[in-house]
Scaffold this active site. Structure first.
Site, mmCIF file in Angstrom:
data_model
loop_
_atom_site.group_PDB
_atom_site.id
_atom_site.type_symbol
_atom_site.label_atom_id
_atom_site.label_comp_id
_atom_site.label_asym_id
_atom_site.label_seq_id
_atom_site.Cartn_x
_atom_site.Cartn_y
_atom_site.Cartn_z
ATOM 1 N NE ARG A 38 -3.171 -3.068 0.626
ATOM 2 C CZ ARG A 38 -3.605 -3.855 1.607
ATOM 3 N NH1 ARG A 38 -2.902 -4.002 2.727
ATOM 4 N NH2 ARG A 38 -4.728 -4.516 1.457
ATOM 5 C CG ASP A 67 -2.897 -6.526 -0.600
ATOM 6 O OD1 ASP A 67 -4.027 -6.442 -1.105
ATOM 7 O OD2 ASP A 67 -2.717 -7.023 0.527
ATOM 8 C CG HIS A 138 -5.942 -8.966 -0.224
ATOM 9 N ND1 HIS A 138 -6.253 -7.622 -0.155
ATOM 10 C CD2 HIS A 138 -6.614 -9.552 0.796
ATOM 11 C CE1 HIS A 138 -7.072 -7.408 0.871
ATOM 12 N NE2 HIS A 138 -7.318 -8.566 1.461
ATOM 13 C CG ASP A 202 -5.986 -11.638 3.981
ATOM 14 O OD1 ASP A 202 -5.225 -12.058 3.087
ATOM 15 O OD2 ASP A 202 -6.066 -10.429 4.274
ATOM 16 C CD GLU A 203 -9.599 -8.526 4.512
ATOM 17 O OE1 GLU A 203 -10.202 -7.849 5.353
ATOM 18 O OE2 GLU A 203 -8.599 -8.099 3.904
ATOM 19 C CD1 TRP A 270 -6.619 -12.779 9.692
ATOM 20 C CD2 TRP A 270 -7.439 -10.740 10.059
ATOM 21 N NE1 TRP A 270 -7.587 -12.541 8.742
ATOM 22 C CE2 TRP A 270 -8.109 -11.287 8.940
ATOM 23 C CE3 TRP A 270 -7.792 -9.452 10.477
ATOM 24 C CZ2 TRP A 270 -9.113 -10.608 8.245
ATOM 25 C CZ3 TRP A 270 -8.789 -8.771 9.773
ATOM 26 C CH2 TRP A 270 -9.433 -9.345 8.675
ATOM 27 C CE1 TYR A 295 -3.658 -7.774 12.613
ATOM 28 C CE2 TYR A 295 -4.973 -6.418 11.151
ATOM 29 C CZ TYR A 295 -4.374 -7.617 11.448
ATOM 30 O OH TYR A 295 -4.488 -8.677 10.569
ATOM 31 C CG PHE A 296 1.572 -1.298 14.812
ATOM 32 C CD1 PHE A 296 1.961 -0.858 16.061
ATOM 33 C CD2 PHE A 296 2.180 -2.442 14.302
ATOM 34 C CE1 PHE A 296 2.935 -1.523 16.798
ATOM 35 C CE2 PHE A 296 3.151 -3.125 15.014
ATOM 36 C CZ PHE A 296 3.533 -2.673 16.270
ATOM 37 C CD1 TRP A 348 -2.678 -4.816 9.061
ATOM 38 C CD2 TRP A 348 -2.222 -5.395 6.942
ATOM 39 N NE1 TRP A 348 -2.719 -6.196 8.974
ATOM 40 C CE2 TRP A 348 -2.443 -6.578 7.673
ATOM 41 C CE3 TRP A 348 -1.920 -5.516 5.579
ATOM 42 C CZ2 TRP A 348 -2.373 -7.853 7.120
ATOM 43 C CZ3 TRP A 348 -1.845 -6.782 5.019
ATOM 44 C CH2 TRP A 348 -2.071 -7.934 5.781
ATOM 45 C CD GLU A 350 -4.714 -0.920 4.063
ATOM 46 O OE1 GLU A 350 -3.878 -0.954 5.007
ATOM 47 O OE2 GLU A 350 -5.471 -1.874 3.807
HETATM 48 C C1 ACM Z 1 -5.790 -9.069 7.466
HETATM 49 O O1 ACM Z 1 -5.695 -8.191 8.311
HETATM 50 N N1 ACM Z 1 -6.626 -8.924 6.430
HETATM 51 C C2 ACM Z 1 -4.994 -10.277 7.509
#
Ligand code: ACM
Ligand code: ZN
Length: 378
Positions: A38, A67, A138, A202-203, A270, A295-296, A348, A350
């Site tokens: 990202r 991603d 992703h 994931d997702e 997660w 998660y930051f 992450w 973003e």
């Molecule tokens: C995640 O936070 N989608 C692994």
């Protein structure tokens, strides 16, 4: 002293000694996850973070290199991946995801020489670098290089330029697409000596697969129950491929939904802790990284914090004091505790736009996470 009393005392001291030594023990997996798809931070930042990890006793650098919004690795033999996947047309504005900044971003990527240099730098500090290339979701940046590997085959030749979860995923009914992935994974595995390879998972929305004749034909031919089972089949294929090269695959906890997975697949949890319990119960080793503790992306809640965050499931704030109390074994029945190999904190990117913001969001809390990894049971 009577023999029986001596025996009881000896047993008690043994139990005490064992519990103290267990208390001092660290988890085997003490990870830091770093997303450069990202936003890209570059070699010097990565080395600085490897230094921080080294100082704090963290030992796995999980590198999220691809991603929907970017492909950050020049893979030998596959120049199209960075040609089309390493730059995007624009980026959402900080603080207002619905608007675009209108500025081209990139191309940003690591060369094989950069990777060798960083892998060595990490190894000298006792840190293993675990690369992640996501399949089947992703992967919009890979599809920028190969739109024909999407279900409809009609995508623009550029990565996604919004945040979220892209519905365009790899076509699981396209043999060429899956074989391509295997060849790319082979090359990436050659660049990283780690025995681990993270396949994401994931997702992965199933919208495109539901409407795709090739995916539906695959489901029918394999007599699979549904699209979840189709993801399970893709995951199993990749896990076996990676195992055939002597390495071990890791997947995010969504991969559990597709049914039985090969023994040896490691699950990174997660979401809710029930997934860690499920993975362990099914015999898999587990890395735990729950959003609410690791998660930051969650704000620390410090007064005067100038930065924006995205609300994430699991809790509004994550102060350092909460992170220190992260217990990877929470929610996992005692008889499966040996399956939990450790934890990971996750950056992450973003909503992390530059080095200053990165340091602000991570550095106060990284020592707290490292303390939690010492397996101090309170
Ligand atoms: C995640 O936070 N989608 C692994
Ligand atoms: Zn398809």
């Amino acid at each position: 002293m009577k023999t029986k009393k001596k025996y009881v005392l000896a047993c008690a001291s043994l139990v005490l000694a064992l519990s103290f030594s267990a208390g001092a023990e660290s988890y085997a997996w003490r990870g830091f996850h770093f997303d450069e798809a990202r936003h890209f931070f570059g070699k010097e930042t990565v080395k600085d973070y490897l230094d921080h990890m080294h100082r704090l006793g963290l030992n796995r650098f999980h590198w999220h290199l691809a991603d929907d919004q970017g492909w950050r690795l020049d893979v030998p033999g596959f120049p199209e991946l960075v040609k089309y996947g390493a730059a995007r047309a624009s980026t959402p504005l900080p603080g207002d995801e619905q608007k675009s900044d209108g500025k081209p971003y990139g191309p940003f990527f690591y060369t094989p020489e950069d990777i060798s240099e960083i892998v060595l730098y990490a190894a000298e500090r006792g840190i293993e670098i675990v690369p992640e290339i996501e399949i089947p979701g992703h992967c919009r940046a890979l599809l920028a290089a190969h739109p024909e590997f999407s279900c409809a085959g009609d995508l623009k030749r550029e990565p996604w330029n919004v945040w979220g979860v892209c519905e365009d995923v790899i076509c699981a009914g396209n043999e060429e697409a899956l074989a391509y992935y295997e060849r790319v994974i082979d090359e990436v595995m050659k660049m990283f000596p780690s025995v681990y390879f993270h396949i994401g998972g994931d997702e992965c929305p199933k919208t495109r697969w539901k409407a795709c004749p090739k995916c539906q034909a695959r489901i029918k031919a394999l007599k699979l129950k549904d699209e979840e089972a189709l993801q399970g089949w893709v995951t199993t294929r990749m896990v076996r491929h990676i195992a055939s090269r002597g390495k071990r695959a890791i997947g995010w906890d969504e991969v559990l939904a597709g049914g039985e997975l090969p023994a040896g697949t490691i699950i990174q949890c997660w979401r809710d802790k029930k997934y860690a319990a499920e993975a362990a119960k099914r015999g898999h080793e587990v890395i735990v990284s729950p959003t609410e503790y690791t998660y930051f992306t969650l704000a620390e809640g410090l007064p005067g914090d100038p930065y924006k965050y995205r609300g994430w499931t699991g809790g509004e704030f994550l102060p350092a004091a909460k992170m220190r109390l992260f217990d990877p074994l929470a929610g996992v029945p005692t008889k499966y505790h040996d399956k939990v190999i450790g934890g990971e904190c996750c950056l992450w990117s973003e909503f992390v736009h530059d080095r200053k913001e990165l340091d602000y969001k991570v550095l106060h809390r990284l020592p707290a996470f490292a303390e939690a990894m010492k397996n101090n049971r309170y």
